[in-house]
Design a protein around this motif. Structure first.
Motif, short mmCIF file in Angstrom:
data_model
loop_
_atom_site.label_atom_id
_atom_site.label_comp_id
_atom_site.label_asym_id
_atom_site.label_seq_id
_atom_site.Cartn_x
_atom_site.Cartn_y
_atom_site.Cartn_z
N VAL A 121 0.87 -1.17 0.00
CA VAL A 121 0.00 0.00 0.00
C VAL A 121 0.90 1.22 0.00
CG1 VAL A 121 -1.78 1.23 1.27
CG2 VAL A 121 -1.73 -1.26 1.28
N HIS A 122 0.63 2.12 -0.92
CA HIS A 122 1.44 3.34 -0.99
C HIS A 122 0.97 4.30 0.09
CE1 HIS A 122 3.90 6.51 -2.61
NE2 HIS A 122 2.85 7.31 -2.67
N VAL A 123 1.86 4.59 1.00
CA VAL A 123 1.56 5.51 2.09
C VAL A 123 2.22 6.84 1.77
CG1 VAL A 123 1.80 5.94 4.56
CG2 VAL A 123 1.49 3.60 3.71
N GLU A 124 1.41 7.87 1.85
CA GLU A 124 1.95 9.19 1.55
C GLU A 124 2.89 9.62 2.68
OE1 GLU A 124 0.21 13.50 0.28
OE2 GLU A 124 -0.80 11.65 -0.29
#
Length: 99
Positions: free
Chosen positions: A83-86
């Protein structure tokens, strides 16, 4: 001749399933740091038999693929999707002073 081809195809299917099971057992033994030489020798014997059957099958003129429907257990669990976490900032960015 058709009976011999059918028999060869049946034996090849059975060998493929047996080889997959033996390889899974061998990998489990390797993961447990156990001796797997017996199973490895059995897999090599099965490959030798398989090679002879494939050559005989080709000599009889059978070129159709042999489909094996078996339950295959993957060796590794699939990795969960990333999951791309900002990126978060701990300090608010500096504001440029207006002149």
């Amino acid at each position: 001749m058709d009976n011999r081809i059918s028999e060869i195809r049946r034996v090849i299917r059975a060998l493929r399933v047996s080889m997959r099971e033996a390889e899974a057992i061998m990998h489990e033994q390797i993961n447990r740091d156990e001796d797997c030489t017996f199973v490895a020798h059995e897999v090599m014997k099965m490959r030798t038999v398989m090679s002879g059957l494939v050559q005989e099958r080709a000599a009889l003129g059978d070129t159709d693929p042999i489909v094996v429907a078996s339950l295959f257990i993957p060796r590794r669990r699939p990795t969960p999707p990333r999951v791309h976490v900002e990126k978060r900032r701990l300090v608010p960015p500096r504001e440029v002073a207006q002149a």
